[in-house]
Design an enzyme around this catalytic site. Structure first.
Site, PDB file in Angstrom:
ATOM      1  N   PHE A  15       0.846  -1.188  -0.088  1.00  0.00           N
ATOM      2  CA  PHE A  15      -0.085   0.122  -0.029  1.00  0.00           C
ATOM      3  C   PHE A  15       0.714   1.090   0.133  1.00  0.00           C
ATOM      4  O   PHE A  15       0.158   2.436   0.160  1.00  0.00           O
ATOM      5  CB  PHE A  15      -0.851   0.179   1.314  1.00  0.00           C
ATOM      6  CG  PHE A  15      -2.059  -0.881   1.282  1.00  0.00           C
ATOM      7  CD1 PHE A  15      -2.312  -1.771  -0.053  1.00  0.00           C
ATOM      8  CD2 PHE A  15      -2.851  -0.942   2.381  1.00  0.00           C
ATOM      9  CE1 PHE A  15      -3.377  -2.525   0.018  1.00  0.00           C
ATOM     10  CE2 PHE A  15      -3.988  -1.898   2.552  1.00  0.00           C
ATOM     11  CZ  PHE A  15      -4.277  -2.603   1.267  1.00  0.00           C
ATOM     12  N   SER A  16       2.257   1.076   0.027  1.00  0.00           N
ATOM     13  CA  SER A  16       2.975   2.405   0.016  1.00  0.00           C
ATOM     14  C   SER A  16       2.914   3.312  -0.981  1.00  0.00           C
ATOM     15  O   SER A  16       2.991   4.480  -0.580  1.00  0.00           O
ATOM     16  CB  SER A  16       4.416   1.873  -0.067  1.00  0.00           C
ATOM     17  OG  SER A  16       4.740   1.062   1.167  1.00  0.00           O
ATOM     18  N   THR A  59      11.328  -3.482   1.184  1.00  0.00           N
ATOM     19  CA  THR A  59      10.439  -4.509   1.696  1.00  0.00           C
ATOM     20  C   THR A  59      10.998  -5.968   1.579  1.00  0.00           C
ATOM     21  O   THR A  59      12.295  -6.054   0.914  1.00  0.00           O
ATOM     22  CB  THR A  59       9.017  -4.412   1.363  1.00  0.00           C
ATOM     23  OG1 THR A  59       8.384  -5.302   2.326  1.00  0.00           O
ATOM     24  CG2 THR A  59       8.783  -4.629   0.111  1.00  0.00           C
ATOM     25  N   LYS A  63      15.292  -6.649   3.060  1.00  0.00           N
ATOM     26  CA  LYS A  63      15.761  -5.631   4.147  1.00  0.00           C
ATOM     27  C   LYS A  63      17.076  -6.001   4.672  1.00  0.00           C
ATOM     28  O   LYS A  63      17.742  -5.206   5.273  1.00  0.00           O
ATOM     29  CB  LYS A  63      14.488  -5.913   5.354  1.00  0.00           C
ATOM     30  CG  LYS A  63      13.299  -5.292   4.665  1.00  0.00           C
ATOM     31  CD  LYS A  63      12.309  -5.368   6.005  1.00  0.00           C
ATOM     32  CE  LYS A  63      11.162  -4.726   5.424  1.00  0.00           C
ATOM     33  NZ  LYS A  63       9.906  -4.799   6.781  1.00  0.00           N
ATOM     34  N   GLY A 124      13.521 -12.987   9.293  1.00  0.00           N
ATOM     35  CA  GLY A 124      13.788 -12.010   8.296  1.00  0.00           C
ATOM     36  C   GLY A 124      14.021 -10.627   9.038  1.00  0.00           C
ATOM     37  O   GLY A 124      13.955 -10.452  10.104  1.00  0.00           O
ATOM     38  N   GLY A 125      14.315  -9.927   8.017  1.00  0.00           N
ATOM     39  CA  GLY A 125      14.532  -8.488   8.438  1.00  0.00           C
ATOM     40  C   GLY A 125      13.615  -7.711   9.167  1.00  0.00           C
ATOM     41  O   GLY A 125      13.736  -7.006  10.175  1.00  0.00           O
ATOM     42  N   ALA A 126      12.082  -7.783   8.919  1.00  0.00           N
ATOM     43  CA  ALA A 126      10.982  -7.320   9.660  1.00  0.00           C
ATOM     44  C   ALA A 126      11.191  -8.074  11.055  1.00  0.00           C
ATOM     45  O   ALA A 126      10.708  -7.329  12.126  1.00  0.00           O
ATOM     46  CB  ALA A 126       9.475  -7.710   9.147  1.00  0.00           C
ATOM     47  N   TYR A 217      -0.852  -6.016   6.478  1.00  0.00           N
ATOM     48  CA  TYR A 217      -1.918  -5.349   6.758  1.00  0.00           C
ATOM     49  C   TYR A 217      -2.954  -5.696   5.315  1.00  0.00           C
ATOM     50  O   TYR A 217      -4.138  -4.939   5.406  1.00  0.00           O
ATOM     51  CB  TYR A 217      -1.651  -3.804   6.769  1.00  0.00           C
ATOM     52  CG  TYR A 217      -0.472  -3.366   5.745  1.00  0.00           C
ATOM     53  CD1 TYR A 217      -0.955  -3.088   4.299  1.00  0.00           C
ATOM     54  CD2 TYR A 217       0.901  -3.714   5.676  1.00  0.00           C
ATOM     55  CE1 TYR A 217      -0.094  -3.015   3.153  1.00  0.00           C
ATOM     56  CE2 TYR A 217       1.740  -3.131   4.770  1.00  0.00           C
ATOM     57  CZ  TYR A 217       1.181  -2.912   3.546  1.00  0.00           C
ATOM     58  OH  TYR A 217       1.996  -2.623   2.553  1.00  0.00           O
ATOM     59  N   GLY A 238      -1.301  -4.736  10.684  1.00  0.00           N
ATOM     60  CA  GLY A 238      -0.049  -3.948  10.674  1.00  0.00           C
ATOM     61  C   GLY A 238      -0.056  -2.576  10.016  1.00  0.00           C
ATOM     62  O   GLY A 238       0.726  -2.044   9.673  1.00  0.00           O
TER      63      GLY A 238
END
Length: 255
Positions: A15-16, A59, A63, A124-126, A217, A238
């Site tokens: 959604f960015s 993303t 990341k 992972g990165g998140a 999200y 999120g």
């Protein structure tokens, strides 16, 4: 006109672009934001050469793997070992992590005193950014991975204050589930378009004492969250984290 964008693969869930382009229109900002799906992080330098970016978001799954292409990292990126924002100044790329800030700010107001132990699904990165944010909130976290023996590797020259324990999904016993009321999904399982998926935790062990947070999200309510709702758990998706990290990213790009 300034050019911004996001790299990752795939990007159909993101959604960015919608968020930033609406912001640019509403605030009369001469800028545009586009999606740049990269099948391989090796294509990143060519993308930078072809476009005059003012800033980028990063993303999954890049990341961590984007770090070797950057001139330096801020504290949150170094501590978490992950980057989701890139600022470009004088031809140099600098990495930041605003996921941790977005997550922390969305979680902190609704935490209970009992939420002192957390399971972080994914490595992972998140997941590393969320683990960093939990440490700031004085919450003990444990990673849950399908392959705990090989999980949590970091890029060269990236430090993390202290390695967190890593267990497998098979280790999620009744005792572990009962003593870890906060469960954060940092995997893509359940994300659009594969909404039929969910992390393989023992959902039958969930109770009203649990709090399920999904970094996803899109969709608004994943199967992970639906399973929690069925059992009376507190839940949160999120989207607030997305907006929080995006606001901080805009501050960084404006510095």
């Amino acid at each position: 006109m300034k050019h911004f964008g996001i790299i990752g693969y795939p990007l159909e869930h993101s959604f960015s672009a919608q968020y930033f382009n609406r912001k640019f229109k509403e605030e009369n900002i001469d800028a545009e934001y586009s999606l740049y799906p990269l099948k391989d992080i090796k294509d990143f330098p060519l993308l930078i050469e072809r476009h005059q970016f003012a800033g980028l978001n990063v993303t999954m799954p890049y990341k961590q793997s984007v770090i070797p292409f950057l001139a330096g990292l801020d504290e949150s990126a170094r501590e978490s070992g992950a980057v989701n924002v890139i600022s470009i100044r004088d031809g140099l790329l600098w990495g930041y992590n605003t996921d941790a800030i977005g997550f922390k700010d969305s979680l902190n107001p609704i935490l209970r005193e009992s939420d002192k132990q957390a399971l972080v699904l994914g490595t992972g990165g998140a997941a590393h950014a969320i683990a960093y944010a939990l440490r700031v909130l004085n919450i003990n976290a444990t990673f849950v991975s399908r392959q705990p023996a090989t999980a949590c590797g970091l890029q060269p020259n990236v430090r993390r204050r202290s390695p967190l324990p890593v267990i497998s999904y098979h280790d999620l016993t009744e005792q572990v589930m009962a003593t870890h009321p906060l469960i954060v999904n940092c995997t893509p399982l359940g994300m659009h378009p594969r909404t039929e998926n969910k992390p393989p935790i023992p959902y039958e062990m969930l109770t009203a004492a649990h709090f399920l947070y999904d970094c996803i999200y899109n969709p608004e309510e994943t199967l992970f969250l639906k399973e929690g709702i069925r059992r009376g758990c507190r839940t949160k998706n999120g989207i607030e984290m997305l907006h929080g990290q995006a606001r901080k990213a805009w501050e960084i790009w404006g510095e």
